[in-house]
Scaffold this motif. Structure first.
Motif, short mmCIF file in Angstrom:
data_model
loop_
_atom_site.label_atom_id
_atom_site.label_comp_id
_atom_site.label_asym_id
_atom_site.label_seq_id
_atom_site.Cartn_x
_atom_site.Cartn_y
_atom_site.Cartn_z
N MET A 1 -5.73 7.51 12.34
CA MET A 1 -4.88 8.69 12.48
C MET A 1 -3.94 8.76 11.29
N SER A 2 -4.13 9.76 10.41
CA SER A 2 -3.21 9.93 9.29
C SER A 2 -2.19 11.02 9.64
N PHE A 3 -1.14 11.09 8.85
CA PHE A 3 -0.06 12.04 9.12
C PHE A 3 -0.58 13.47 9.05
N LEU A 127 9.81 -2.59 0.22
CA LEU A 127 8.38 -2.52 0.56
C LEU A 127 7.50 -2.17 -0.64
N GLN A 134 3.16 8.53 4.09
CA GLN A 134 3.67 7.39 4.87
C GLN A 134 5.14 7.60 5.24
N ALA A 137 5.25 10.16 8.10
CA ALA A 137 4.76 9.53 9.34
C ALA A 137 5.81 8.58 9.90
N THR A 138 6.52 7.90 9.01
CA THR A 138 7.56 6.96 9.43
C THR A 138 8.74 7.71 10.05
N ALA A 141 7.58 8.32 13.63
CA ALA A 141 7.52 7.09 14.43
C ALA A 141 8.92 6.51 14.65
N LEU A 144 10.64 8.31 17.48
CA LEU A 144 10.11 7.88 18.77
C LEU A 144 10.55 6.47 19.10
N ALA B 155 4.43 6.97 19.34
CA ALA B 155 4.71 6.35 18.04
C ALA B 155 3.49 5.63 17.50
N ARG B 157 0.47 6.26 17.61
CA ARG B 157 -0.51 7.12 16.93
C ARG B 157 -0.39 7.00 15.42
N TYR B 158 0.84 6.71 14.95
CA TYR B 158 1.08 6.63 13.50
C TYR B 158 1.21 5.18 13.02
N ALA B 161 -0.62 5.19 9.84
CA ALA B 161 -0.14 6.23 8.92
C ALA B 161 1.17 5.85 8.23
N VAL B 162 1.97 4.99 8.85
CA VAL B 162 3.26 4.61 8.26
C VAL B 162 3.11 3.61 7.12
N GLY B 163 1.90 3.05 6.95
CA GLY B 163 1.68 2.08 5.87
C GLY B 163 2.58 0.87 6.02
N PRO B 164 3.21 0.42 4.90
CA PRO B 164 4.00 -0.82 4.95
C PRO B 164 5.24 -0.73 5.83
N TRP B 165 5.68 0.48 6.20
CA TRP B 165 6.86 0.61 7.07
C TRP B 165 6.63 0.00 8.45
N ALA B 167 6.21 -2.83 9.31
CA ALA B 167 7.00 -4.06 9.45
C ALA B 167 8.42 -3.78 9.95
N TYR B 168 8.91 -2.56 9.75
CA TYR B 168 10.28 -2.21 10.15
C TYR B 168 10.33 -1.47 11.48
N LEU B 169 9.21 -1.24 12.10
CA LEU B 169 9.17 -0.42 13.32
C LEU B 169 8.61 -1.24 14.49
N VAL B 171 8.58 -0.88 17.52
CA VAL B 171 7.93 -0.11 18.58
C VAL B 171 6.42 -0.03 18.36
N LEU B 172 5.98 -0.17 17.11
CA LEU B 172 4.54 -0.07 16.81
C LEU B 172 3.78 -1.36 17.10
#
Lengths: 174, 174
Positions: A1-3, A127, A134, A137-138, A141, A144, B155, B157-158, B161-165, B167-169, B171-172
């Motif tokens: 799933m991409s943005f 990062l 990205q 998308a962040t 996320a 949420l 959340a 779903r992405y 899509a968030v790539g390297p982020w 690591a900071y989320l 919830v994922l």
């Protein structure tokens, strides 16, 4: 799933109303609760989202879109809201967040971004290379995640009050 | 922190509007997403809350308040919404949840419960003896847990899509 821009905006534009529905007019016992030192209360969560509207998502997207020689983002202050929210009421924060978010979504829509632009890169201070897709998308996320965090912090107020039901409520044990 | 009726109702009465703000009109990609087999989508979360309004909180409170000889609760069906939500739209569910919740809060308020009554007991089919206060605190925490779950499922779903982020989320990664 991409943005996906349309789907992403559908979430971004709902977040202020979600926080308003959850928090407006709620007793302070709920909105001031946290999970211990250096953790966010529901009040802190909204202040943190406001700081992001001002300093993070759109400013970073601008850096990427400009494709200048220095594409490095300014580091984000995760505790800026401690200072910036001081003396404000929850309703002030909810209104400020809704106003800033509406402005930022209007900016985002006005860019009419293409798939090619989603692949443009900026430099995150920790990062490294990240794309516009990205980043956006962040943004979604991250919203949420703070909805989830706010609900979790509130739920934990009743961690003991629920008695043996705690075993059935994973949100209380995170 | 023990259960407080006024503070508890303040959360319970906000939950339908929170789900409406988060989910009404959202593309199906968001509302149908889940975390794998036998996990709840946002759509399932609302259906599950509806089932609770019909069969769990108020019916169990009635059993406790009656203090009859059999105080054992009927087991709760965690997957009843798969059947009951079939063919319904998200808006139908949001309206149904709001209506049932408003009725149940009116019932709860009408009981004018006292602290003495919060200590009355019923029998949970698996957890054993539980009090009315614990049941009502669980109603509140359960609402908030499903707000958190719904936001988390969305959340994720992405997650890529968030790539390297990522690591900071946190919830994922739950």
């Amino acid at each position: 799933m991409s943005f996906d821009l349309t789907e992403g905006i559908a979430v971004l534009e709902r977040t202020p109303a979600t926080f308003r529905a959850l928090l407006a007019g709620l007793p302070d016992g709920w909105t001031a609760a946290n999970e211990g030192p250096d953790t966010f209360s529901p009040f802190d969560n909204v202040g943190h989202l406001i700081h992001g509207e001002r300093t993070d998502w759109i400013p970073r997207a601008r850096i990427i879109l400009a494709q200048g020689t220095n594409r490095r983002f300014t580091p984000y202050d995760r505790f800026a809201q401690v200072r910036e929210s001081q003396g404000k009421a929850m309703d002030d924060l909810l209104n400020e967040f809704a106003r800033l978010r509406a402005e930022n979504i209007a900016t985002l829509r006005g860019w009419n971004l293409t798939d090619r632009q989603f692949a443009l890169e900026g430099e995150h201070p920790e990062l490294g290379r990240v794309t516009l897709g990205q980043l956006l998308a962040t943004w979604v996320a991250h919203d949420l995640g703070h909805v989830a965090q706010t609900a979790r912090v509130m739920a934990k107020r009743y961690r003991d009050a629920v008695g043996p039901w705690r075993a059935y409520l994973p949100v209380l044990n995170r």
